[in-house]
Design an enzyme around this catalytic site. Structure first.
Site, PDB file in Angstrom:
ATOM      1  N   CYS A  84       0.843  -1.191   0.000  1.00 46.08           N
ATOM      2  CA  CYS A  84       0.000   0.000   0.000  1.00 46.08           C
ATOM      3  C   CYS A  84       0.881   1.244   0.000  1.00 46.08           C
ATOM      4  O   CYS A  84       1.782   1.379   0.828  1.00 46.08           O
ATOM      5  CB  CYS A  84      -0.902  -0.003   1.229  1.00 46.08           C
ATOM      6  SG  CYS A  84      -1.753   1.546   1.478  1.00 46.08           S
ATOM      7  N   CYS A  97      -8.104   0.973  -0.047  1.00 44.32           N
ATOM      8  CA  CYS A  97      -7.387   0.409   1.084  1.00 44.32           C
ATOM      9  C   CYS A  97      -7.236  -1.088   0.844  1.00 44.32           C
ATOM     10  O   CYS A  97      -8.213  -1.783   0.591  1.00 44.32           O
ATOM     11  CB  CYS A  97      -8.205   0.666   2.346  1.00 44.32           C
ATOM     12  SG  CYS A  97      -7.646  -0.283   3.751  1.00 44.32           S
ATOM     13  N   GLN A 114     -17.688  -8.941  14.211  1.00 49.05           N
ATOM     14  CA  GLN A 114     -16.230  -9.058  14.032  1.00 49.05           C
ATOM     15  C   GLN A 114     -15.846  -8.618  12.623  1.00 49.05           C
ATOM     16  O   GLN A 114     -16.529  -8.965  11.667  1.00 49.05           O
ATOM     17  CB  GLN A 114     -15.814 -10.508  14.259  1.00 49.05           C
ATOM     18  CG  GLN A 114     -16.007 -10.970  15.684  1.00 49.05           C
ATOM     19  CD  GLN A 114     -14.768 -10.767  16.537  1.00 49.05           C
ATOM     20  OE1 GLN A 114     -13.715 -10.367  16.047  1.00 49.05           O
ATOM     21  NE2 GLN A 114     -14.897 -11.046  17.823  1.00 49.05           N
ATOM     22  N   CYS A 165      -8.175  -9.921  23.313  1.00 46.63           N
ATOM     23  CA  CYS A 165      -7.635  -9.049  22.263  1.00 46.63           C
ATOM     24  C   CYS A 165      -6.484  -8.221  22.822  1.00 46.63           C
ATOM     25  O   CYS A 165      -5.981  -7.347  22.138  1.00 46.63           O
ATOM     26  CB  CYS A 165      -8.732  -8.144  21.711  1.00 46.63           C
ATOM     27  SG  CYS A 165      -9.511  -7.135  22.964  1.00 46.63           S
TER      28      CYS A 165
END
Ligand code: SAH
Length: 492
Positions: A80, A172, A308, A446
């Site tokens: 990217c 993106c 999610q 997480c």
């Protein structure tokens, strides 16, 4: 810090050569110049870099790369073009295998440093990290802010890391490929109709953000424009004018829902709480299928639903959680921090009864309707804080998380699953979990730091860590998810 740190004093703007030997939890390379620690963004372990010192603290500093003198074997060219400016990805210039190693190490380091666990023992029970076969185009949900460039033209893109200036980028690489076409259609519509862009300084202007979600299993796409208009009033007029935009967007393959989120608040919260559907359905669907041969569990997702963001990896993550739960069909299971009940419903297929607890009422509503849609009846959802619902339930001795015994005491549930937010479990929740005495605890985390803290409590109170593995839900970011199985210690 070693005394070496005082050997040589460094000044701001000075240039130094550094070999990067470590990486911070935030993905900055770390190296030393004469014992003085320097953090360097976008540097990879193994790089020899020349950096300009931008900030000097007492024992460490921050440097910016001027030149990579000798690249690490793990360094790749980030695919990217804006990855270094955009806040979304932090380690795209590291090859994927090295990213996965970094994440495993981050988990182990936290458990050792914060939890006090033995590294050798941990490594002997750790199962290999689950990465993605295709670590791009994985996000089922993207949000793009709108802004104007220097010439005053409308652009969509990303906030540059930790700032509010917008980097124009409509493609993106971690988002779905349809995003680009959708953004281009919206931008073109804005230009043609001279529609204003929201300016957070003045609070004026119309278009703030767009939320795009895709159900990977169904191909359904939702477009939700976040506009600076109140739910009642002039927006009706505006919505009428959207016919042309709806026509253009709905021609894009997959688009099945278009709506407006009304947000007039001068905050950086993206979504407003009221939504007007302006074309198609008000929800899209996705399916979570842990077993490729099963029909899976279907979920309805609205613009405001929590779901999610990596639908491919979520099946892997929940697969590990279900495997660790060791279900045979007879178990009573608690799923704390259950969101819209995704884990609960996956477990319900293999357990006798599942109890989900979640703090957000809308999520509980979604969880109940998802259970109904999938005709799963062996689940009950409770709205409230895990650390309150669980002790209340335990103390009341009324319900059946397991059955109440004759003398009114509650038998233990077989499994408690927790999937808390980054701050981990509250101590009251951990205490009650221990008192409820489940045979197994499955901890989905997480945040390795709070996982380590909570595991230290649980292992000091009768449990031991049996298995764990990391799952990469967010390739190219520094985030890592961990699933951990604890079991009651066998008395010696
Ligand atoms: N297990 C779900 C959600 C995990 S995210 C999934 O996999 O999709 C963590 C969830 O915990 C969020 O939905 C958040 O709203 C909820 N939460 C945060 N604090 C809580 C608390 N104290 N008690 C119960 N739920 C809480």
């Amino acid at each position: 810090m070693s005394t070496e740190a005082n050997n040589r004093k460094y000044n701001k703007n000075e240039t130094v050569e550094i070999l990067i030997t470590d990486m911070s939890n935030e993905g900055e390379g770390i190296g030393k110049a004469d014992g003085f620690t320097v953090f360097v963004k976008n540097a990879v372990i193994g790089d020899l870099v020349r950096v300009k010192l931008m900030k000097i603290k007492k024992n460490y500093g921050y440097g910016r790369i001027e030149e990579v003198l000798k690249p690490s074997a793990d360094r790749i060219e980030a695919p990217c073009l804006v990855s270094e400016k955009c806040g979304g990805c932090q380690i795209q210039n590291m090859n994927y295998a090295a990213q996965l190693n970094f994440k495993e190490k981050k988990v182990v380091d936290s458990l050792v440093r914060i939890g006090g666990f033995d590294e050798g023992k941990l490594r002997s029970i750790m199962e290999p990290v689950i990465g993605m076969e295709e670590p791009y185009r994985y996000r089922g949900k993207s949000q793009f802010p709108f802004g104007v460039d220097k010439e005053g033209n409308p652009v969509a893109g990303f906030y540059a890391g930790h700032t509010h200036s917008i980097i124009s980028n409509s493609d993106c690489l971690i988002g779905v490929s349809e995003n680009q076409e959708i953004l281009n259609v919206i931008l073109e519509h804005i230009r043609r109709n001279h529609i204003s862009i929201y300016d957070e300084k003045t609070g004026k202007g119309l278009v703030r953000h767009v939320l795009i979600r895709k159900g990977f299993a169904t191909g359904e796409i939702m477009v939700c424009l976040v506009l600076n208009v109140a739910y009642k009033g002039q927006d009706r007029e505006y919505i009428k004018k959207q016919t042309e935009l709806c026509k253009l967007l709905s021609a894009i393959t997959g688009v099945s829902s278009i709506s407006i989120s009304h947000n007039t608040a001068n905050t950086n919260v993206i979504m407003g709480n009221t939504i007007t559907n302006i074309w198609g359905n008000d929800v899209i669907h996705d399916v979570i299928r842990l077993d490729p041969d099963s029909e899976g569990i279907s979920f309805a997702i609205s613009p405001l639903s929590f779901y999610q963001v990596n639908p491919v990896q979520v099946e892997k993550l929940y697969g590990v959680a279900v495997e660790y739960a060791g279900l045979t069909g007879n178990e009573a299971v608690w799923d704390l921090y259950c969101g819209i009940g995704t884990i609960s419903l996956c477990m319900a297929k293999k357990a006798s009864m599942v109890y989900g607890v979640e703090i957000i009422d809308k999520a509980i509503e979604d969880a109940r309707s998802n259970a109904e849609r999938n005709r799963i009846s062996n689940v009950r959802f409770f709205m409230g804080k895990a650390e309150e619902v669980l002790p209340d339930f335990y103390n009341d001795n009324k319900g059946t998380p397991g059955q109440s015994t004759e003398d009114g005491r509650m038998t233990s549930p077989d499994v408690i699953v927790v999937d808390p937010p980054r701050k981990g479990c509250e101590i009251e929740c951990l205490e009650t979990m221990v008192r409820m005495d489940p045979a197994r605890i499955v901890y989905v985390s997480c945040n390795p730091a709070t996982l380590a803290r909570d595991l230290a409590y649980l292992t000091a109170n009768g449990y031991e860590v049996r298995r764990f593995r990391a799952v990469d839900m967010f390739p190219h970011s520094v985030h890592v998810e961990t699933v951990c199985l604890l079991a009651r210690k066998v008395p010696v």
